[in-house]
Enzyme design. Structure first.
Site, PDB file in Angstrom:
ATOM      1  N   ASP A 171       0.804  -1.077  -0.056  1.00 14.55           N
ATOM      2  CA  ASP A 171      -0.139  -0.211   0.113  1.00 14.55           C
ATOM      3  C   ASP A 171       0.837   1.216   0.034  1.00 14.55           C
ATOM      4  OD1 ASP A 171      -3.189   0.362   0.887  1.00 14.55           O
ATOM      5  OD2 ASP A 171      -2.069   2.156   1.181  1.00 14.55           O
ATOM      6  N   ASP A 208       3.762   2.591  -4.241  1.00 12.88           N
ATOM      7  CA  ASP A 208       3.086   3.574  -4.847  1.00 12.88           C
ATOM      8  C   ASP A 208       2.860   2.906  -6.438  1.00 12.88           C
ATOM      9  OD1 ASP A 208       1.902   5.399  -6.543  1.00 12.88           O
ATOM     10  OD2 ASP A 208       3.069   7.140  -5.952  1.00 12.88           O
ATOM     11  N   ASN A 248      -5.032  -5.070  -6.954  1.00 11.12           N
ATOM     12  CA  ASN A 248      -6.264  -4.503  -6.487  1.00 11.12           C
ATOM     13  C   ASN A 248      -6.424  -2.933  -6.127  1.00 11.12           C
ATOM     14  OD1 ASN A 248      -9.137  -4.871  -4.742  1.00 11.12           O
ATOM     15  ND2 ASN A 248      -7.557  -3.899  -3.266  1.00 11.12           N
ATOM     16  N   TYR A 297     -13.218   6.363 -14.681  1.00 10.71           N
ATOM     17  CA  TYR A 297     -13.037   4.967 -13.783  1.00 10.71           C
ATOM     18  C   TYR A 297     -13.472   3.967 -14.782  1.00 10.71           C
ATOM     19  CZ  TYR A 297     -13.938   1.580 -10.254  1.00 10.71           C
ATOM     20  OH  TYR A 297     -13.920   0.565  -9.373  1.00 10.71           O
ATOM     21  N   LYS A 317     -11.143   0.697 -15.812  1.00 17.02           N
ATOM     22  CA  LYS A 317     -11.647  -0.639 -15.452  1.00 17.02           C
ATOM     23  C   LYS A 317     -11.696  -1.451 -16.798  1.00 17.02           C
ATOM     24  CE  LYS A 317     -11.458  -0.823 -11.144  1.00 17.02           C
ATOM     25  NZ  LYS A 317     -10.592  -1.789 -10.125  1.00 17.02           N
ATOM     26  N   THR A 345     -17.109  -0.543   0.987  1.00 19.15           N
ATOM     27  CA  THR A 345     -15.876  -0.041   1.781  1.00 19.15           C
ATOM     28  C   THR A 345     -15.806   1.481   1.563  1.00 19.15           C
ATOM     29  OG1 THR A 345     -14.487  -0.070  -0.793  1.00 19.15           O
ATOM     30  CG2 THR A 345     -14.785  -2.023   0.390  1.00 19.15           C
TER      31      THR A 345
END
Length: 251
Positions: A37, A60, A87, A156, A160, A191
């Site tokens: 992360d 990163d 992810n 976005y 994807k 989330t």
């Protein structure tokens, strides 16, 4: 529950949300897990919560030097991953928009993290797995990359869709060298990434109303599918798209 015994798995964006749930489940299944992360403090806290079979890696994904350094350090320490879950991602609520209204900077920021970052993760995962004789790479997709679900999220959705294409291409390129690449497509999963929806009762009800099973997804729903793809049970699966969406893609 030891389907991943003896495996080492790296999960990006693993300090929170889906990534954390996947890391926790992988550890329960016997894997060593790398919590990758860009937030080093949060990654360290998550690794500590999982226990001795986990370690943190600051990464990163939009910066190739950061990705390369993390993979190199893991290999030097005997933690070369057999499984990589790409992810990590962003969804810039309040900024992403229909194409005619979308600022170029928002497009670039989204593509840099979601698509370029996934590419860089996959690139260095493949290099590590070629040296080890194979492995499993799992990408996190989205219904927005498959249908009109993300009509107000141009950047976005495009990022994807690119991830879905990337997975198929890399799967075809490296299948004969023992590397499997698959995509898991969650539906609306609650989330911290989607607080803008989950905190708005009207928006939340509208999206859940399009899910035949009648509820939002949870990070644990996604983790189970990823265990299958990471394990030897998924040995004949590559280049595939696995929808874990409560039936959303059936309507």
């Amino acid at each position: 529950m030891t389907r991943l015994q003896g495996k080492t798995a790296l999960i990006t964006g693993a300090a929170t949300g889906i990534g954390r749930a996947v890391a926790e489940r992988f550890a329960q299944e016997g894997a060593r897990v790398v919590i990758a992360d860009r937030d080093g403090e949060a990654a360290t806290a998550t690794a500590a919560a999982i226990g001795a079979g986990a370690r943190a890696a600051v990464m990163d994904i939009s910066d190739e030097s950061s990705v390369a350094a993390a993979f190199s350090a893991l290999a030097a320490d005997g933690w070369r991953p057999d499984v990589v879950v790409a992810n990590a991602g962003v969804q810039l609520f309040g900024h992403d928009a229909p194409a005619a209204e979308l600022d170029l900077d928002v497009w670039r920021r989204t593509i840099d993290v979601n698509l370029t970052g996934t590419f860089l993760t996959v690139k260095h995962a493949v290099r590590a797995m070629l040296a080890a004789g194979g492995g499993s790479i799992i990408l996190t997709g989205s219904p927005t990359g498959l249908n009109g679900e993300g009509r107000d999220f141009t950047a976005y959705s495009a990022s994807k869709a690119g991830i879905h294409g990337l997975a198929r291409t890399v799967a075809a390129a490296y299948a004969d060298r023992g590397i499997r690449v698959n995509t898991v497509v969650p539906a609306y999963t609650e989330t911290s990434l989607v607080t803008a929806i989950s905190s708005d009762p009207e928006s939340r009800a509208a999206i859940i109303g399009r899910i035949p099973l009648g509820r939002a997804g949870t990070p644990d729903d996604i983790a189970g599918a990823m265990v299958f793809l990471a394990s030897d049970d998924g040995a004949f699966a590559t280049g595939a798209t696995f929808a874990v969406d409560g039936g959303m893609t059936t309507i």
